[in-house]
Design an enzyme around this catalytic site. Structure first.
Site, PDB file in Angstrom:
ATOM      1  N   ASP A 158      -8.511   6.839  -1.557  1.00 43.90           N
ATOM      2  CA  ASP A 158      -7.971   7.353  -2.054  1.00 43.90           C
ATOM      3  C   ASP A 158      -8.144   7.958  -3.113  1.00 43.90           C
ATOM      4  O   ASP A 158      -9.697   8.395  -3.685  1.00 43.90           O
ATOM      5  CB  ASP A 158      -7.348   6.414  -2.606  1.00 43.90           C
ATOM      6  CG  ASP A 158      -6.980   5.797  -3.786  1.00 43.90           C
ATOM      7  OD1 ASP A 158      -7.718   6.139  -4.107  1.00 43.90           O
ATOM      8  OD2 ASP A 158      -6.284   4.332  -3.824  1.00 43.90           O
ATOM      9  N   TYR A 167      -5.875   6.642   5.175  1.00 44.63           N
ATOM     10  CA  TYR A 167      -6.378   5.632   3.249  1.00 44.63           C
ATOM     11  C   TYR A 167      -5.533   4.488   3.810  1.00 44.63           C
ATOM     12  O   TYR A 167      -6.090   3.140   3.481  1.00 44.63           O
ATOM     13  CB  TYR A 167      -5.901   6.547   2.382  1.00 44.63           C
ATOM     14  CG  TYR A 167      -5.799   4.744   0.782  1.00 44.63           C
ATOM     15  CD1 TYR A 167      -6.633   4.114   0.342  1.00 44.63           C
ATOM     16  CD2 TYR A 167      -4.457   4.583   1.013  1.00 44.63           C
ATOM     17  CE1 TYR A 167      -6.934   3.689   0.120  1.00 44.63           C
ATOM     18  CE2 TYR A 167      -4.108   3.063  -0.087  1.00 44.63           C
ATOM     19  CZ  TYR A 167      -5.597   3.300   0.001  1.00 44.63           C
ATOM     20  OH  TYR A 167      -5.110   1.814  -1.332  1.00 44.63           O
ATOM     21  N   GLU A 191       0.787  -1.079  -0.087  1.00 45.61           N
ATOM     22  CA  GLU A 191      -0.223  -0.612  -0.043  1.00 45.61           C
ATOM     23  C   GLU A 191       0.853   1.372  -0.465  1.00 45.61           C
ATOM     24  O   GLU A 191       0.348   2.004  -0.858  1.00 45.61           O
ATOM     25  CB  GLU A 191      -1.385  -0.028   1.508  1.00 45.61           C
ATOM     26  CG  GLU A 191      -2.013  -1.222   1.298  1.00 45.61           C
ATOM     27  CD  GLU A 191      -3.186  -0.492  -0.190  1.00 45.61           C
ATOM     28  OE1 GLU A 191      -3.004   0.566  -0.708  1.00 45.61           O
ATOM     29  OE2 GLU A 191      -3.714  -1.496  -1.114  1.00 45.61           O
TER      30      GLU A 191
END
Ligand code: SF4
Length: 360
Positions: A148, A130, A47
Site C-alpha cells: 500500500d 493489497y 485490513e
C-alpha cells in the site's frame, strides 16, 4: 535511467534484511486487537477498516464491530442497515458495502471459510491486490506481497526508487520487489513488519532513521535523501460543493430524515433535508425548494452553523439550519418522521452527525 528489479536487487542482502526487519517486529510490534489470533475474518475486517483510516481511530470500531458480528456468518446474515450503523463514522462506506457482499459470497460458495487461494480470494467484491496479500500472508502464511502507500514509501527509501508512486505501474514494480525479498519462512511477520516500520519509524515527514532496524540496508539514508522520497505527483484538487441542510421538527417532536440513493457517495446512509443536488442561492429559495421537495410547510428557520467535510475528490460545505414544520404528507421508505430515540438507529454520515450534535 530507471533500474529494473533485477538491477535494484543486485547487491541487496535479502536474508540479512529479512532477519533485521522481522527480529525488530517481533520485539517492538504494537499490541493491536486483530493481532491476537490469526482468524482470517478478523484480519480481513481490520485490513478493510485500516484502508484510509488511522490505527487509533480503527481500534474502538474494530472492537465494537467484532462484538456485534463475531463471525463471518453473523456478518453475512446481518441486514445492511445494521452493518452501516456499526460502520457509522468510519467513512468510505463502499468499503463496508463491498465487504458485506463479499462475506455473503464466502458463506454461500465456501461454507463461511475465507478462501486461502489467491485466485478465489481476490475475485471477491472489493478485494484488491493489497487486501489479498495482507489477508493471505497474515492469516495463512502465504508469501504474497501486500503493498500500500506506506509500504511504497518505505521501499522507495530503502531502494532509492524515484518512480512516481501515484502510478499503477510503480505499485506493480514494488509488488515485484516484495515477491523477491519476502521471507518464505515467515511471510506474515515480514509483511506486518514493513507496515509497522512505515507506521512507527519510516514515517512520511520525519523518519526516525537513527532508530531504524534496517538503516544499514537503506540507500536513501546513505545518500541523505530520505525526506525527498517517495516521489508522488499530486492529483487534482477536490471539487468544492456548498449547499444548505435543515433539521426539521414537526408538532409531535418528530424529526424528518431522508435516505440517500442506493448508488453514489454515502449510498443508503441517512441525512437531513438539503439542496445538495441543486444548491439554492438564498434562504428564501431554499425554503421554497425544501417545502416542495419534502411536502412540508416551514414555519420557522434559524441558523445552526457551518460544517465542512473533506472526501477524497470533493469537499462539502454545509450551511445548517433548524426549523419547525408542518408535514403535508405521511413519510415513506426514504423520507421518515422519526422520534429522537429512533433517530439513533439510523446511520448518518459524519457531517450530519455533527449537525445533529450542534442542533441538540
Ligand atoms: Fe526509512 Fe530512515 Fe529506515 Fe531508511 S533508514 S527505512 S529512510 S527510517
Amino acid at each position: 535511467m530507471k533500474e529494473n528489479v533485477q538491477q535494484i536487487l543486485a547487491h541487496f542482502h535479502i536474508k540479512q534484511f529479512q532477519h533485521d526487519l522481522i527480529h525488530w517486529f517481533q520485539t517492538e510490534q504494537r499490541d493491536l486487537p486483530w493481532r491476537k489470533d490469526k482468524d482470517p475474518y478478523k484480519i480481513w475486517v481490520s485490513e478493510v477498516m485500516l484502508q484510509q483510516t488511522r490505527v487509533d481511530t480503527v481500534i474502538p470500531y474494530f472492537y465494537h464491530f467484532i462484538e456485534k458480528f463475531p463471525t463471518l456468518d453473523s456478518l453475512a446474515e446481518a441486514e445492511e442497515e445494521e452493518v452501516l450503523k456499526a460502520w457509522e463514522g468510519l467513512g468510505y462506506y463502499s468499503r463496508i458495502r463491498h465487504l458485506h457482499e463479499a462475506v455473503k459470497e464466502v458463506k454461500e460458495k465456501y461454507g463461511g471459510c475465507v478462501p486461502a487461494s489467491k485466485e478465489q480470494f481476490s475475485s471477491l467484491k472489493g478485494v484488491g491486490p493489497y487486501t489479498t496479500g495482507a489477508v493471505l500472508s497474515i492469516a495463512y502464511g502465504i508469501p504474497e506481497p501486500a503493498v500500500d502507500g506506506n509500504v511504497m514509501r518505505v521501499l522507495s527509501r530503502i531502494f532509492y526508487i524515484t518512480d512516481d508512486i501515484a502510478k499503477g505501474s510503480t505499485r506493480k514494480k514494488f509488488e515485484n520487489i516484495v515477491s523477491k525479498i519476502i521471507s518464505h519462512d515467515n511471510p506474515s511477520d515480514f509483511n506486518q513488519a514493513l507496515m509497522e516500520l512505515g507506521a512507527l519509524v519510516c514515517t512520511p515527514k520525519n523518519p526516525s532513521c537513527f532508530l531504524c532496524p534496517v538503516q544499514r540496508h537503506c540507500r536513501a539514508f546513505a545518500e541523505g535523501v530520505e525526506t525527498e522520497l517517495p516521489v508522488k505527483t499530486k492529483g487534482k484538487a477536490p471539487k468544492r460543493i456548498s449547499f444548505r441542510a435543515i433539521v426539521l421538527m414537526n408538532k409531535k417532536g418528530n424529526i424528518l430524515i431522508q435516505k440517500r440513493p442506493p448508488r453514489g457517495l454515502l449510498a443508503n446512509l441517512w441525512q437531513f433535508p438539503n439542496d445538495e443536488h441543486a444548491p439554492t442561492r438564498n434562504d428564501e429559495a431554499f425554503v421554497k425548494e425544501i417545502s416542495e421537495r419534502y411536502h412540508v410547510v416551514i414555519r420557522s428557520m434559524e441558523r445552526i452553523g457551518s460544517f465542512e467535510h473533506v472526501f477524497s475528490h470533493v469537499v462539502w460545505h454545509i450551511e445548517a439550519y433548524k426549523g419547525n414544520a408542518l408535514e403535508l404528507q405521511m413519510g415513506d421508505e426514504t423520507n421518515k418522521w422519526v422520534t429522537i430515540d429512533e433517530l439513533k438507529q439510523y446511520a448518518f454520515p459524519v457531517i450530519y452527525q455533527k449537525i445533529w450534535q450542534a442542533y441538540e
